[in-house]
Design a protein around this motif. Structure first.
Motif, PDB file in Angstrom:
ATOM      1  N   ALA A   1      36.110  19.255  33.807  1.00 14.73           N
ATOM      2  CA  ALA A   1      37.453  19.161  33.228  1.00 14.73           C
ATOM      3  C   ALA A   1      37.411  18.419  31.896  1.00 14.73           C
ATOM      4  O   ALA A   1      38.094  18.796  30.939  1.00 14.73           O
ATOM      5  N   ALA A   2      36.583  17.374  31.826  1.00 11.58           N
ATOM      6  CA  ALA A   2      36.451  16.634  30.569  1.00 11.58           C
ATOM      7  C   ALA A   2      35.788  17.497  29.504  1.00 11.58           C
ATOM      8  O   ALA A   2      36.202  17.494  28.345  1.00 11.58           O
ATOM      9  N   LEU A   3      34.788  18.265  29.904  1.00  9.51           N
ATOM     10  CA  LEU A   3      34.109  19.144  28.950  1.00  9.51           C
ATOM     11  C   LEU A   3      35.054  20.198  28.387  1.00  9.51           C
ATOM     12  O   LEU A   3      34.972  20.558  27.212  1.00  9.51           O
ATOM     13  N   ALA A   4      35.950  20.717  29.234  1.00 14.67           N
ATOM     14  CA  ALA A   4      36.866  21.772  28.797  1.00 14.67           C
ATOM     15  C   ALA A   4      37.832  21.298  27.726  1.00 14.67           C
ATOM     16  O   ALA A   4      38.386  22.107  26.979  1.00 14.67           O
ATOM     17  N   THR A   5      38.055  19.980  27.620  1.00 15.30           N
ATOM     18  CA  THR A   5      38.988  19.459  26.625  1.00 15.30           C
ATOM     19  C   THR A   5      38.309  19.155  25.292  1.00 15.30           C
ATOM     20  O   THR A   5      38.983  18.847  24.322  1.00 15.30           O
ATOM     21  N   TYR A   6      36.984  19.256  25.270  1.00 12.70           N
ATOM     22  CA  TYR A   6      36.274  18.923  24.039  1.00 12.70           C
ATOM     23  C   TYR A   6      36.379  20.034  23.028  1.00 12.70           C
ATOM     24  O   TYR A   6      36.320  21.200  23.347  1.00 12.70           O
ATOM     25  N   PRO A   7      36.540  19.625  21.726  1.00 13.19           N
ATOM     26  CA  PRO A   7      36.695  20.644  20.706  1.00 13.19           C
ATOM     27  C   PRO A   7      35.588  21.700  20.633  1.00 13.19           C
ATOM     28  O   PRO A   7      35.888  22.802  20.547  1.00 13.19           O
TER      29      PRO A   7
ATOM     30  N   ARG B   1      26.378  10.274  24.744  1.00 14.99           N
ATOM     31  CA  ARG B   1      26.511   9.008  25.457  1.00 14.99           C
ATOM     32  C   ARG B   1      27.858   8.931  26.162  1.00 14.99           C
ATOM     33  O   ARG B   1      27.973   8.409  27.267  1.00 14.99           O
ATOM     34  N   GLN B   2      28.876   9.477  25.518  1.00 20.32           N
ATOM     35  CA  GLN B   2      30.223   9.450  26.090  1.00 20.32           C
ATOM     36  C   GLN B   2      30.266  10.166  27.446  1.00 20.32           C
ATOM     37  O   GLN B   2      30.857   9.679  28.413  1.00 20.32           O
ATOM     38  N   LEU B   3      29.607  11.341  27.531  1.00 22.36           N
ATOM     39  CA  LEU B   3      29.582  12.083  28.783  1.00 22.36           C
ATOM     40  C   LEU B   3      28.695  11.401  29.815  1.00 22.36           C
ATOM     41  O   LEU B   3      29.000  11.401  31.012  1.00 22.36           O
ATOM     42  N   ALA B   4      27.578  10.837  29.368  1.00 23.33           N
ATOM     43  CA  ALA B   4      26.687  10.126  30.285  1.00 23.33           C
ATOM     44  C   ALA B   4      27.408   8.937  30.918  1.00 23.33           C
ATOM     45  O   ALA B   4      27.290   8.687  32.125  1.00 23.33           O
TER      46      ALA B   4
ATOM     47  N   ASP C   1      23.467  15.710  17.027  1.00 24.33           N
ATOM     48  CA  ASP C   1      23.500  14.961  15.781  1.00 24.33           C
ATOM     49  C   ASP C   1      24.897  14.494  15.407  1.00 24.33           C
ATOM     50  O   ASP C   1      25.116  13.978  14.317  1.00 24.33           O
ATOM     51  N   SER C   2      25.835  14.691  16.311  1.00 21.53           N
ATOM     52  CA  SER C   2      27.229  14.386  15.962  1.00 21.53           C
ATOM     53  C   SER C   2      27.618  12.956  16.293  1.00 21.53           C
ATOM     54  O   SER C   2      28.775  12.592  16.157  1.00 21.53           O
ATOM     55  N   GLY C   3      26.646  12.164  16.778  1.00 18.66           N
ATOM     56  CA  GLY C   3      26.933  10.767  17.083  1.00 18.66           C
ATOM     57  C   GLY C   3      27.866  10.596  18.250  1.00 18.66           C
ATOM     58  O   GLY C   3      28.636   9.651  18.303  1.00 18.66           O
ATOM     59  N   GLY C   4      27.792  11.538  19.213  1.00 19.49           N
ATOM     60  CA  GLY C   4      28.632  11.414  20.410  1.00 19.49           C
ATOM     61  C   GLY C   4      30.009  12.008  20.237  1.00 19.49           C
ATOM     62  O   GLY C   4      30.808  11.978  21.148  1.00 19.49           O
ATOM     63  N   GLN C   5      30.312  12.531  19.040  1.00 15.78           N
ATOM     64  CA  GLN C   5      31.627  13.142  18.845  1.00 15.78           C
ATOM     65  C   GLN C   5      31.648  14.481  19.573  1.00 15.78           C
ATOM     66  O   GLN C   5      30.674  15.198  19.631  1.00 15.78           O
ATOM     67  N   VAL C   6      32.817  14.792  20.096  1.00 18.45           N
ATOM     68  CA  VAL C   6      32.899  15.971  20.904  1.00 18.45           C
ATOM     69  C   VAL C   6      33.222  17.219  20.117  1.00 18.45           C
ATOM     70  O   VAL C   6      33.760  17.167  19.071  1.00 18.45           O
ATOM     71  N   PRO C   7      32.839  18.387  20.719  1.00 19.94           N
ATOM     72  CA  PRO C   7      32.857  19.683  20.095  1.00 19.94           C
ATOM     73  C   PRO C   7      34.203  20.328  19.873  1.00 19.94           C
ATOM     74  O   PRO C   7      35.124  19.854  20.357  1.00 19.94           O
TER      75      PRO C   7
ATOM     76  N   SER D   1      17.168   8.150  29.641  1.00 19.14           N
ATOM     77  CA  SER D   1      17.594   6.745  29.648  1.00 19.14           C
ATOM     78  C   SER D   1      17.955   6.255  28.258  1.00 19.14           C
ATOM     79  O   SER D   1      18.817   5.386  28.103  1.00 19.14           O
ATOM     80  N   SER D   2      17.340   6.814  27.208  1.00 17.05           N
ATOM     81  CA  SER D   2      17.640   6.358  25.850  1.00 17.05           C
ATOM     82  C   SER D   2      19.059   6.679  25.438  1.00 17.05           C
ATOM     83  O   SER D   2      19.648   6.001  24.588  1.00 17.05           O
ATOM     84  N   ILE D   3      19.663   7.717  26.041  1.00 15.11           N
ATOM     85  CA  ILE D   3      21.029   8.109  25.693  1.00 15.11           C
ATOM     86  C   ILE D   3      22.027   7.037  26.118  1.00 15.11           C
ATOM     87  O   ILE D   3      23.063   6.823  25.478  1.00 15.11           O
ATOM     88  N   LEU D   4      21.716   6.341  27.192  1.00 15.05           N
ATOM     89  CA  LEU D   4      22.649   5.341  27.713  1.00 15.05           C
ATOM     90  C   LEU D   4      22.741   4.101  26.842  1.00 15.05           C
ATOM     91  O   LEU D   4      23.625   3.273  27.021  1.00 15.05           O
ATOM     92  N   GLY D   5      21.803   3.970  25.901  1.00 16.72           N
ATOM     93  CA  GLY D   5      21.889   2.878  24.936  1.00 16.72           C
ATOM     94  C   GLY D   5      21.819   1.518  25.572  1.00 16.72           C
ATOM     95  O   GLY D   5      20.910   1.203  26.324  1.00 16.72           O
TER      96      GLY D   5
END
Length: 527
Positions: free
Chosen positions: A494-500, A515-518, A110-116, A427-431
């Protein structure tokens, strides 16, 4: 009056030791000191482990009382209008004041693609200390001599032991350089030591990355060993490394370290595929052991049985406070009433619910366990899947375990294929991103090597009647499979490890919700 006889006896013992010390060479002195240090360390460790074992025995024998104490500890920091009455640990009162909440994955959607927010690689609490001390003793008992001086090396910056004690690694004679901040230095030191019996890594996915890097950079590593960077030049060992790499990945670990017996990694969500890949290729013939299962930055279960394959874990009754939410197979409605540890039934599946002192929320982790036995009054479990990792394009709800089974069957039909890792996206995540032509009905996309579609779609229909029905009606299209380039999943982790909000240890997501990760993974698709 007893002091003088004791001092005299000590002097009599020190005199022959001093004479022996003068006769030893410098190398022998250091070896003698290392051996003495190792024995002293094991003595201290054995005493501490015995103390922790007694505490664990008492807590698991009186699990109701232990859970009441854990709940009281968690509620000590409760303040404000939602807090229960001071000192009250009544379960009804507790449940009324703290309703169940979803795990962080649901919040991420529900965060609109914002990272953790990043969590610390530390595991506070007695469970982490118990896992480390009891795990070391159990490992040494199951595999004698694997923790002898110079027999262990950690090849990642993180340790598989939840409470890594700095003095312990040095005292037990590990070959890993103290305070190393470069993973290449750790790997080089391990490669320079052919007598290793134990190989450690923070998690299985991290060890998988190490072996992939070893294959990619093998010549450069061999050159460094031959040139003595670091340490003395070892041209013979460099030649052994080159020869071992030339024979391919299968059984590479045992060719490099012929005495190797066991691989130690910390278990967490999304590690099963990496363990399977390592066991089938690089670490073929070796045992795997995880001292604990970690979730959301904390230890939730202990492994006291290194000799048991597949990972058996004890759910301890201490802090954080643990509840079990029954998983209703095939039911649309969710269970709302939790159970305590002593109420678990063998053969049933439960989702873990944790309450810690910091968040004071009854958090549904999404990690599902199946009870396979008891230890005193506490359940012994196997972790089966994560509820947040289910595919549901049209409500088919294909769980992580079901999808992994179908994927394993599909990979078995592709000659020469080896599954290293995978991740899915609806597929819906890819927008608005254009899907690969032709554009079918809503479907799932899978990224992993190699690239085939029909076998996976067929295997999914075999394991999921709901998916088969939706495919027959044309409500969903076939799952599309894509090959991603080398290093794609390592870059994703590596990208996941940098997410809040990224948990530690990093849990490999099998379903990408952002969507950002996809898009990150889609940019690395090669076919």
């Amino acid at each position: 009056m007893l002091l003088w006889p004791l001092l005299l006896l000590l002097l009599l013992l020190l005199l022959p030791l001093a004479l022996l010390w003068q006769q030893r060479s410098q190398h022998a002195r250091w070896a003698w000191l290392a051996s003495l240090q190792h024995h002293v360390a094991w003595g201290a460790l054995g005493w501490a482990a015995a103390w922790q074992r007694r505490k664990l025995e008492q807590s698991t024998l009186h699990v109701g009382q232990s859970q009441q104490q854990a709940l009281r500890w968690c509620l000590q920091g409760a303040q404000g209008p939602r807090s229960p009455r001071r000192g009250s640990t009544d379960m009804s009162t507790f449940r009324n004041h703290f309703p169940l909440t979803k795990a962080s994955q649901a919040q991420e959607e529900d965060s609109g693609g914002q990272v953790p927010p990043a969590t610390s690689p530390q595991y506070p609490g007695e469970a982490s200390l118990q896992a480390t001390l009891l795990g070391l003793v159990a490992l040494n008992k199951a595999y004698p001599e694997v923790l002898a001086p110079g027999s262990t090396a950690c090849v990642t910056l993180t340790s598989p032991w939840p409470s890594p004690l700095p003095w312990l690694g040095h005292a037990l004679g590990r070959v890993s350089p103290t305070g190393a901040k470069d993973p290449v230095a750790l790997l080089l030191e391990a490669l320079r030591s052919p007598g290793l019996r134990t190989l450690e890594a923070g998690t299985a996915v991290e060890l998988l990355d190490v072996f992939l890097a070893l294959e990619a950079d093998g010549e450069e590593l061999a050159g460094a060993i031959a040139a003595g960077n670091p340490g003395a030049p070892l041209p013979g060992r460099a030649a052994e490394l080159r020869q071992a790499l030339e024979q391919g990945p299968r059984g590479l670990a045992l060719r490099l370290w012929p005495k190797l017996q066991v691989v130690v990694t910390l278990d967490a969500g999304g590690q099963a595929e990496a363990v399977a890949a390592l066991g089938a290729l690089w670490c073929q013939g070796l045992a795997f052991f995880s001292p604990a299962y970690a979730a959301s930055g904390g230890v939730v279960a202990l492994n006291l049985w290194p000799e048991q394959p597949g990972g058996l874990y004890l759910l301890p009754p201490g802090a954080p406070f643990t509840e079990l939410l029954p998983v209703k197979e095939g039911a649309q409605e969710e269970a709302t009433s939790t159970l305590l540890l002593a109420e678990a039934e063998e053969g049933k599946e439960y989702e873990l619910v944790l309450t810690d002192r910091v968040s004071l929320s009854r958090c549904r982790l999404g990690d599902v366990v199946r009870v396979v036995g008891t230890y005193n009054q506490c359940p012994v479990v196997r972790f089966t899947c994560r509820l947040g990792q289910a595919l549901s394009v049209r409500g088919e709800d294909i769980g992580e375990d079901v999808f992994s089974e179908a994927l394993g069957r599909a990979v078995g039909q592709w000659p020469g294929a080896k599954l290293l890792d995978h991740s899915c996206v609806e597929s819906s995540i890819l927008g608005k991103l254009p899907p690969p032509p032709p554009a079918p009905a809503p479907h799932s996309q899978v990224g992993y090597p190699p690239s085939h579609t029909y076998p996976l779609d067929h295997c999914l229909q075999e394991v999921s009647a709901c998916y088969k029905s939706l495919r027959f009606r044309g409500s969903v299209g076939p799952a599309r499979v894509h090959l991603v380039g080398k290093g794609a999943f390592r870059a994703l982790r590596a990208a996941l490890a940098t997410y809040p909000l990224s948990p530690f240890p990093p849990e490999m997501p099998r379903v990408l919700r952002h969507r950002q990760l996809a898009q990150f993974l889609q940019r690395r698709v090669v076919s």
